[in-house]
Structure formats: C-alpha cells, structure tokens
Design an enzyme around this catalytic site. Structure first.
Site, PDB file in Angstrom:
ATOM      1  N   CYS A 176      -2.863 -40.848  22.627  1.00  0.00           N
ATOM      2  CA  CYS A 176      -1.455 -40.455  22.675  1.00  0.00           C
ATOM      3  C   CYS A 176      -1.140 -39.875  24.040  1.00  0.00           C
ATOM      4  CB  CYS A 176      -1.137 -39.444  21.580  1.00  0.00           C
ATOM      5  SG  CYS A 176      -1.856 -37.823  21.849  1.00  0.00           S
ATOM      6  N   CYS A 177       0.166 -39.823  24.364  1.00  0.00           N
ATOM      7  CA  CYS A 177       0.558 -39.313  25.672  1.00  0.00           C
ATOM      8  C   CYS A 177       1.914 -38.635  25.592  1.00  0.00           C
ATOM      9  CB  CYS A 177       0.537 -40.428  26.705  1.00  0.00           C
ATOM     10  SG  CYS A 177       1.573 -41.844  26.271  1.00  0.00           S
ATOM     11  N   ARG A 178       2.786 -38.903  26.573  1.00  0.00           N
ATOM     12  CA  ARG A 178       4.021 -38.124  26.662  1.00  0.00           C
ATOM     13  C   ARG A 178       5.076 -38.548  25.664  1.00  0.00           C
ATOM     14  NH1 ARG A 178       3.482 -38.902  32.992  1.00  0.00           N
ATOM     15  NH2 ARG A 178       2.220 -37.067  33.476  1.00  0.00           N
ATOM     16  N   ALA A 185      -0.975 -43.792  27.245  1.00  0.00           N
ATOM     17  CA  ALA A 185      -1.676 -44.196  26.028  1.00  0.00           C
ATOM     18  C   ALA A 185      -1.941 -45.702  26.013  1.00  0.00           C
ATOM     19  CB  ALA A 185      -0.879 -43.790  24.796  1.00  0.00           C
ATOM     20  N   ALA A 206       4.178 -36.471  22.944  1.00  0.00           N
ATOM     21  CA  ALA A 206       4.499 -35.055  22.981  1.00  0.00           C
ATOM     22  C   ALA A 206       6.010 -34.785  22.869  1.00  0.00           C
ATOM     23  CB  ALA A 206       3.954 -34.443  24.266  1.00  0.00           C
TER      24      ALA A 206
END
Lengths: 218, 218
Positions: A176-178, A185, A206
DNA sequence: TCGTCATTCCATCAATCCATGGAATGACGA
DNA sequence: TCGTCATTCCATGGATTGATGGAATGACGA
C-alpha cells in the site's frame, strides 16, 4: 445597497480556495502534505521543484488557509490545516476522475499496466483479520511514521529490492502507499511478483484511510 | 522514462477542475446550476453578467466537464453534470468557511443580521411530520419546479409581500431557499416576522437537501 | 557575536486570464 | 427561404500568475 458587492465578497472567499487548487504543482504539494508534515526542502525535492518556487506555492496554500506552518529548529514544517482539506482534495480527484475521461488515461499512463491484482479496503481488512496477510507500506519512512494502518510494516520502495529477505514467502503480501493515484504500491507489487512473492496491491492508501479514520500515528 | 511527464499530465487533469473553481463568477453560476438547469440568458441575468462573459464562463465549465448542455428550441440549457459536482461545491464552501475566517464576515455582511430563528434540517423534518408547520420555498418558480422538498409550497420572495393572504397566521412558517449562503430565506423570514407571522428560516436549502437525496422534482 | 543554513523576498519575463462589445453562427418559425 | 433571436466567436486591453535566480532574513550553534 451593496448587495452585489457583498455577494461578490463572499464568493471571492470561496474562489480563493478554488484558485489555489488550480495549479498542478500546488496540488502535488497538497497531496504530499496529506501524508504528513514536511519541510520546504523535503517538499521541493519530492515534488521536483526549485526551493523558491516551492516556497511561493506553499505560501499561497498557507495564505488561503489550507496549510499551517510550525517551526522546529531551523526548519519550517508545513502541514495540512485539517482533514476537511484532505477531503476536498479527494473530492476534487473524484470529480476529475468521474467527469474528465482523460483523467483515467493519464492515470494509467502514470501508474503503468494493471498487471497486479488490486485489493479493496473492505477485503483487505478482512484478510488482515482472518489470514496472516502482511500489509507492506512502501512509502518513505517519514510518511509512514506520521500515520499508517495499524499492523502495517514499512519498507520504502527504494529499499525494497535489497530487503526481500525480510518478507515471507508463505504468506500473501499486500503493498500500500499514498492513495489511488500513487505509483509506489504498483511498483512494489510488480517487483514482488517478479521475485516470486504472492503479492497484491491495495486500491486505497493513506489518504483514503485518513479520511475514513483508520490510521494510527507513531 | 517520462514518469515526471506522466505525473504532470495526471495532476494537470486535477488542476483543470481546480482552475475552473477559481473564479467567483463561475462559482456563482455553479451555485445557480446546482438548483436546476438554466439557459444562458437566465443565468446571465441572475448572476448580473454580460451574455458573452456568461457564455464564456459556462463554456469553461463545460470543457472541464462540470456541466452539460442540452438544446431545447432556440435555447441552450446548462445543467450540473452530476451530484458529485454539487458535492464538490459544497465541500469547497465548507473548507472556506472552516479555514478562512473572513468567509464568515462576508457571509454575515451578505445575509444580513441573524434576527430570525434558524431551524436545522433534522428539526425541520420533525416539525413537518408532527406539527402543521408550513414549509415555504421562496426561490424563483423555475428552481422550485426543478426540485424541492416534498410538501413545500412555493412563493418567490419578489411576490411574497403581495401574497401574504395565502399564508396561515395560526401555524409556524419555515422559509427555505438555495442553501446556507443564500439570502432569500433570510429576507423572507424577516419580512414575515415584521408582518406578524410566526416565521423562521431553514438553515439548509436545496443544495444540501439535494446531496442528502431529500428532494423531489415535478 | 558571527558563520551557517533553511526559508523567504524581490525583480523580471513569458504566459494566461477576465471582461467587453460587436460580428458571426445556427436553429426555429413564418 | 428568410428574418429573428439566443448563443458563441473573436479581438482587444488590463490585470494576474508562474518560474527563476540572486539577495535578504532570521534562527540556530559554536
């Protein structure tokens, strides 16, 4: 009677917020700030901007009230003024995605081929509870530290290739990422699959989780 | 690799939406369109704009995808592209209200003194069900026809002074209009109270109710 | 107190945006 | 087919905006 004048003044207030959302650079900064507070030079480096230019944009964001500043030592940290600003940014992206067909073209061009499997948030949470899925947050350490999903592990993408040994080969990994428009990701999942891991990527990140109140700080 | 180029293209898409939100005039048009479809000249007249100027702004809104057009006879009707656009407009206003202190000053200057009692939406719905409260929608007829709360009666503010006989003196009247930043309900409630009616004004209006899915068309 | 370093200010140039009024377009109705 | 009328196009001028690099600011640390 200055009714027109008064109405103009009110709408000028609204337009001030709109105006500041009208520059790609500022939106990029806003997107970064949605991940957590950052100093000017960090932001300038990440967004690939000159320091003066970056500073000027940040000041516009501050004058408009969308971000706040805090001094720590000789650095000044900018941060989003609140979650409502993150919500505005998310809504703006959603409208663009929905109403401007070209957005999706640009999104695909940036994120690369959809060659890794996507996992929605509901499904992700189920898997985290019921299986031994590893949630791998591949954002830079500073952003991870600022806020992340409970139980997530952090390996920034740059370091990922050199730290594969830390990851299990007998469990599913979800990168996962932003958020929905972040490459990290995608890149990470692609790399992991190539290396033989059972890897997928989270659809949300996020930003979306922050708005849903799912994040924890450090 | 054109990663930077691709990212710029994506953010340029988002910024295009932001940019179009950066003009007070366009926001005013958007606010009107959130009430229902309108022709260019109607919009120009209501927003006090020259026809060419109005047309130019509307075209920008259309090119950005926020509004759509439909031809009826020799008129062209502009309409919001969808409720997500109304939601964006509402979110923008909310952020301005929240993050820009001056917004509230401008709001009060435009709406006039808070000398009439405000009724929130939950309370309003309760009163409509449990008492014989009259909900008086004081928007122009065209907007009322496009969509309104079930059970509302329409008397445009301009006509209100001449149609007081139609209103009951033994029941509470709640005036409503376009939304939180619209003068009409304020003006109407003030007029009614002066005339001895038991009148209040709704905090929310058509925009907020539209987003909550409470409106009915004709 | 002074050097250092992050940030901001400033001046400049090119580009873009807004309002305006008159001309052009294009669909309807006789 | 032609006049009418709503809308759009176009050219113009004034104002604003963005990027840039060098100078100024202002807080820290020796």
């Amino acid at each position: 009677m200055g009714e027109r004048r008064a109405k103009d003044a009110l709408f000028a207030e609204f337009a001030a917020v709109g105006k500041v959302l009208g520059s790609p650079r500022r939106l990029e900064l806003l997107d970064l700030l949605a991940q957590g507070p950052r100093s000017v030079e960090e932001l300038a480096a990440t967004a690939e901007l000159g320091t003066s230019t970056c500073s000027a944009h940040l000041q516009q964001l501050r004058e408009t009230g969308l971000v706040t500043t805090r001094r720590v030592g000789k650095r000044i940290y900018y941060a989003l003024a609140g979650d409502d600003v993150a919500a505005l940014w998310a809504t703006l992206r959603q409208v663009a995605q929905h109403r401007r067909p070209h957005t999706d073209v640009a999104r695909r061009a940036y994120l690369g081929p959809e060659d890794t499997e996507a996992v929605g948030t509901a499904e992700l949470r189920r898997r985290l509870e019921e299986t031994d899925t590893v949630l791998l947050d591949v954002r830079p350490r500073a952003e991870f530290d600022a806020a992340h999903l409970p139980g997530a592990r952090n390996i920034p993408v740059e370091e990922l290739a050199g730290r594969l040994a830390e990851l299990p080969r007998d469990a599913e990994i979800v990168a996962c990422c932003r958020g929905r428009y972040c490459v990290l990701a995608h890149d990470a999942a692609r790399l992991l699959v190539e290396q033989g891991f059972e890897a997928r990527r989270a659809v949300d990140g996020a930003l979306e989780w922050r708005l849903a109140g799912l994040l924890v700080g450090t």
